[in-house]
Motif scaffolding. Structure first.
Motif, PDB file in Angstrom:
ATOM      1  N   THR A 129       5.203  61.430   6.063  1.00  0.00           N
ATOM      2  CA  THR A 129       5.255  62.168   4.808  1.00  0.00           C
ATOM      3  C   THR A 129       5.312  63.656   5.148  1.00  0.00           C
ATOM      4  OG1 THR A 129       3.931  60.445   3.733  1.00  0.00           O
ATOM      5  CG2 THR A 129       4.156  62.547   2.574  1.00  0.00           C
ATOM      6  N   PHE A 130       6.527  64.147   5.330  1.00  0.00           N
ATOM      7  CA  PHE A 130       6.675  65.543   5.754  1.00  0.00           C
ATOM      8  C   PHE A 130       6.246  66.490   4.641  1.00  0.00           C
ATOM      9  CE2 PHE A 130       9.710  63.411   8.631  1.00  0.00           C
ATOM     10  CZ  PHE A 130       9.227  63.888   9.840  1.00  0.00           C
ATOM     11  N   SER A 131       5.711  67.632   5.053  1.00  0.00           N
ATOM     12  CA  SER A 131       5.255  68.630   4.088  1.00  0.00           C
ATOM     13  C   SER A 131       6.415  69.340   3.401  1.00  0.00           C
ATOM     14  CB  SER A 131       4.357  69.657   4.784  1.00  0.00           C
ATOM     15  OG  SER A 131       3.248  69.026   5.378  1.00  0.00           O
ATOM     16  N   ARG A 132       7.541  69.414   4.073  1.00  0.00           N
ATOM     17  CA  ARG A 132       8.771  69.905   3.467  1.00  0.00           C
ATOM     18  C   ARG A 132       9.942  69.234   4.172  1.00  0.00           C
ATOM     19  NH1 ARG A 132      12.197  73.506   5.788  1.00  0.00           N
ATOM     20  NH2 ARG A 132      11.568  74.442   7.774  1.00  0.00           N
ATOM     21  N   SER A 133      11.108  69.318   3.594  1.00  0.00           N
ATOM     22  CA  SER A 133      12.277  68.635   4.139  1.00  0.00           C
ATOM     23  C   SER A 133      12.954  69.491   5.204  1.00  0.00           C
ATOM     24  CB  SER A 133      13.268  68.310   3.011  1.00  0.00           C
ATOM     25  OG  SER A 133      14.381  67.611   3.519  1.00  0.00           O
ATOM     26  N   ALA A 134      12.412  69.414   6.432  1.00  0.00           N
ATOM     27  CA  ALA A 134      12.979  70.168   7.550  1.00  0.00           C
ATOM     28  C   ALA A 134      13.964  69.342   8.355  1.00  0.00           C
ATOM     29  CB  ALA A 134      11.861  70.667   8.460  1.00  0.00           C
ATOM     30  N   GLY A 135      14.030  68.029   8.102  1.00  0.00           N
ATOM     31  CA  GLY A 135      14.937  67.155   8.841  1.00  0.00           C
ATOM     32  C   GLY A 135      14.395  66.669  10.165  1.00  0.00           C
ATOM     33  N   ILE A 136      13.098  66.851  10.424  1.00  0.00           N
ATOM     34  CA  ILE A 136      12.509  66.459  11.711  1.00  0.00           C
ATOM     35  C   ILE A 136      12.599  64.957  11.911  1.00  0.00           C
ATOM     36  CG2 ILE A 136      10.355  66.353  13.036  1.00  0.00           C
ATOM     37  CD1 ILE A 136       9.552  69.003  11.682  1.00  0.00           C
TER      38      ILE A 136
END
Length: 300
Positions: A129-136
């Protein structure tokens, strides 16, 4: 020889835990794991329970972790390192729990970098659940400092299964422990420390979207976007709190023909040797190794 199966994590000491956590989540985009212990924050990027632990205390990298196959492999590694004259410490059950591993050993490499070998690192079954959509997509590699990269390679290649993929003169050695061009790099530096921590992203578009995001949030861009000729990766380095350098990259080379690969040497002074796109280049900021006076296996 000790067989490393993967990179595991980085533990970094931070004087301001709140600020470092906010940057790692709101800027880098990592998932904040549920709180489990006072003064330690775990951050997730892939299947691992965490790849980065921020520990309240003196500012500086505490340790870099690598996985081995299991208990027997860890015991064999402990014996081999002790026979080589290294001071090896067994972590306690509480320390292993903090790292989310079954057991681990810790030692300092010949240059003062604290290394931890771990057995049974915890994985998570649910998506990140990424904190923002960085594409990691994953924790890609880590880079340590040493005063002599050739001596560093001698240590990693004779004691461990690291193979050199490419050299950047006397400035850097890029090493693999699996088909990925490098999971471990060593840069020339005055003292021990973590040069940077890398996260792979899904597309080239993610690199450029992150570049604009970082600029919009007044984050210091150290280098990039650019493209490394060694790994073919498109890169973006940026500076977080307390001298911790992060990197996003996309498109890293895989070396599938192990027998056929011949390491190359690039002159760091030659235009294009760091960035094929001929952008401005600079050495990333290193977070120095913590020197607390505590034994290597003790949580800082």
């Amino acid at each position: 020889m000790i067989t490393l199966t993967d990179i595991a994590y980085v533990r970094s000491g931070v004087a301001d835990l709140e600020a470092a956590t906010r940057f790692a989540t709101e800027i880098v985009g990592l998932e904040l794991a549920a709180p489990a212990e006072v003064g330690v924050v775990h951050l997730r990027a892939d299947h691992r329970h965490h790849c980065l632990a921020l520990v309240q205390g003196p500012s500086g990298v505490i340790s870099s972790g690598f996985t081995v196959a299991g208990t027997d492999a860890l015991e064999a590694a402990e014996t081999e390192l002790e026979r080589a004259g290294l001071d090896v410490r067994r972590g306690s059950a509480a320390e292993a729990r903090s790292r989310r591993v079954r057991e681990f050993i810790a030692f300092d490499d010949p240059f003062g970098n604290r290394i931890e070998l771990v057995s049974q690192q915890e994985s998570m079954g649910r998506p990140v659940t990424f904190s923002r959509s960085a594409g990691i997509t994953e924790f890609g590699h880590l880079c340590l400092d040493a005063p002599d990269v050739h001596e560093a390679y001698r240590f990693w290649s004779t004691r461990f299964n690291a193979r050199v993929s490419d050299w950047i003169g006397d400035a850097a050695c890029l090493m693999r422990i699996d088909p990925v061009h490098h999971k471990l790099a060593v840069f020339r530096g005055d003292g021990p420390g973590l040069c940077h921590m890398n996260f792979q992203v899904a597309t080239i578009d993610d690199v450029f979207r992150n570049w604009h995001f970082l600029q919009d949030h007044n984050v210091e861009i150290e280098m990039g976007p650019g493209r490394h000729p060694q790994s073919t990766a498109i890169f973006l380095y940026f500076l977080g709190p307390e001298g911790f350098t992060y990197e996003y990259s996309f498109g890293v080379r895989r070396i599938e023909d192990e027998a056929g690969w011949v390491p190359r040497t690039f002159d760091p002074a030659e235009p294009g040797s760091i960035d094929m796109w001929l952008g401005p280049t600079t050495r990333p900021v290193t977070q120095p190794q913590v020197r607390s006076g505590q034994p290597a296996g003790v949580v800082s």
